[in-house]
Design a protein around this motif. Structure first.
Motif, PDB file in Angstrom:
ATOM      1  N   ASN A 234      33.561 110.875  98.538  1.00 12.10           N
ATOM      2  CA  ASN A 234      34.221 109.601  98.265  1.00 12.10           C
ATOM      3  C   ASN A 234      33.891 109.069  96.872  1.00 12.10           C
ATOM      4  O   ASN A 234      34.065 107.876  96.582  1.00 12.10           O
ATOM      5  CB  ASN A 234      33.812 108.563  99.312  1.00 12.10           C
ATOM      6  N   ALA A 235      33.448 109.934  95.966  1.00 13.35           N
ATOM      7  CA  ALA A 235      33.058 109.497  94.615  1.00 13.35           C
ATOM      8  C   ALA A 235      34.271 109.053  93.806  1.00 13.35           C
ATOM      9  O   ALA A 235      35.357 109.652  93.894  1.00 13.35           O
ATOM     10  CB  ALA A 235      32.329 110.619  93.893  1.00 13.35           C
ATOM     11  N   ILE A 236      34.096 108.013  93.033  1.00 11.75           N
ATOM     12  CA  ILE A 236      35.119 107.544  92.098  1.00 11.75           C
ATOM     13  C   ILE A 236      34.438 107.236  90.766  1.00 11.75           C
ATOM     14  O   ILE A 236      33.315 106.725  90.733  1.00 11.75           O
ATOM     15  CB  ILE A 236      35.854 106.299  92.637  1.00 11.75           C
ATOM     16  N   ILE A 237      35.120 107.560  89.681  1.00 15.96           N
ATOM     17  CA  ILE A 237      34.578 107.340  88.345  1.00 15.96           C
ATOM     18  C   ILE A 237      35.250 106.119  87.732  1.00 15.96           C
ATOM     19  O   ILE A 237      36.481 106.054  87.647  1.00 15.96           O
ATOM     20  CB  ILE A 237      34.808 108.577  87.450  1.00 15.96           C
ATOM     21  N   LEU A 238      34.454 105.152  87.301  1.00 15.02           N
ATOM     22  CA  LEU A 238      34.973 103.959  86.627  1.00 15.02           C
ATOM     23  C   LEU A 238      34.701 104.089  85.133  1.00 15.02           C
ATOM     24  O   LEU A 238      33.582 104.389  84.723  1.00 15.02           O
ATOM     25  CB  LEU A 238      34.309 102.683  87.161  1.00 15.02           C
ATOM     26  N   LEU A 239      35.736 103.854  84.326  1.00 15.90           N
ATOM     27  CA  LEU A 239      35.621 103.963  82.877  1.00 15.90           C
ATOM     28  C   LEU A 239      36.110 102.678  82.215  1.00 15.90           C
ATOM     29  O   LEU A 239      37.306 102.513  81.981  1.00 15.90           O
ATOM     30  CB  LEU A 239      36.432 105.162  82.369  1.00 15.90           C
ATOM     31  N   PRO A 240      35.213 101.744  81.908  1.00 20.65           N
ATOM     32  CA  PRO A 240      35.621 100.548  81.161  1.00 20.65           C
ATOM     33  C   PRO A 240      35.937 100.930  79.712  1.00 20.65           C
ATOM     34  O   PRO A 240      35.065 101.347  78.964  1.00 20.65           O
ATOM     35  CB  PRO A 240      34.382  99.642  81.232  1.00 20.65           C
TER      36      PRO A 240
END
Length: 288
Positions: A234-240
């Motif tokens: 369930n990993a998600i990558i957040l990129l601000p």
């Protein structure tokens, strides 16, 4: 100011603290600042008017195609900025430079004529990633400026050592306190923050904090791809990537993530204090 509109959004968070510092320097005899917008950011669209009195935008004096020419376009842009600046009729007690750069050096002789005191506010990359060809010019700016605003952390000692800045010039002025206040006052749990970000039940990996390639997004993503089998399902990558962004670079990152079937969110528009705090709270692993 040097940067795009989203960079200006970050700068506006700093202005209330700058106001407090100048109030202290001026012993209370102080009014709201005016803004000289060297990059035509359209500040009125990006901030509350209560933070300043007026803005000065840049009028261009050359044919449009000139600005696309290598070197010549840059010189013409600088000439525009100088002409616009010297046409300002008001005299000011303080000029605050965000952040020291070649443009600052170009304007500095005119600043000294128009204002009695000059304040430099370094941001970070202008210290740690300064180009060799710019170093001595910026060092000279630190030497002739009256004050340097910087918080009492390692950043301060690095500036003093790198640019030979005496302690007598330093004003204690920090960045980011609104976010810290938001985090301290927040009663949210990690899961509540994830719900507000629409990433409920996700394992959150946050990478970097802006859209510059210097944040090494691509090497980080490739490293994550190499251990994809070990990551939670369930990993998600957040990129601000709200400022210092390049659309072509962002598309390259999207293509890399999509090709390898990685779940992700790229934040390209300005993040409010609340949203930024939510990302901090929701993050399980932060890679920087």
């Amino acid at each position: 100011f040097d940067g795009d509109g989203d960079c200006w959004e970050n700068a506006t968070k700093y202005i209330p603290h700058l106001n407090n510092a100048i109030i202290h320097l001026s012993e209370g005899n102080y009014t709201l600042p005016d803004i000289f917008d060297g990059f035509n950011i359209d500040i009125n669209k990006h901030s509350e008017n209560s933070l300043f009195t007026k803005t000065y935008n840049i009028k261009k004096y050359f044919w449009r195609f000139i600005y696309s020419l290598y070197f010549i376009g840059t010189i013409c842009s600088y000439i525009d900025i100088i002409i616009n600046f010297i046409r300002i009729k008001e005299n000011y007690n303080y000029y605050n430079i965000h952040f020291p750069s070649i443009l600052s050096a170009v304007l500095f002789p005119f600043l000294k004529k128009k204002g009695t005191k000059t304040i430099i506010s370094p941001w970070g990359s202008d210290v740690y990633r300064i180009r060799k060809k710019n170093y001595y010019i910026v060092k000279r700016l630190y030497a002739v400026a009256d004050y340097i605003t910087v918080p009492p952390i390692k950043f301060r000692s690095d500036i003093q050592e790198k640019f030979n800045v005496p302690s007598s010039k330093i004003i204690n002025l920090g960045f980011g306190s609104e976010i810290i206040d938001e985090l301290i006052s927040s009663k949210k749990t990690k899961e509540e923050a994830k719900i507000e970000l629409n990433i409920k039940n996700k394992y959150v990996i946050t990478c970097g904090y802006n859209g510059s390639p210097a944040q090494n997004h691509i090497p980080i993503i490739k490293a994550l791809i190499s251990i994809k089998a070990l990551l939670p399902s369930n990993a998600i990558i957040l990129l601000p990537m709200t400022y210092m962004k390049n659309n072509e670079y962002i598309q390259t990152i999207k293509d890399l993530l999509n090709t390898n079937n990685l779940d992700y969110i790229i934040y390209e528009k300005y993040l409010t204090n609340s949203n930024t705090a939510n990302i901090r709270l929701a993050t399980d692993i932060f890679i920087h």
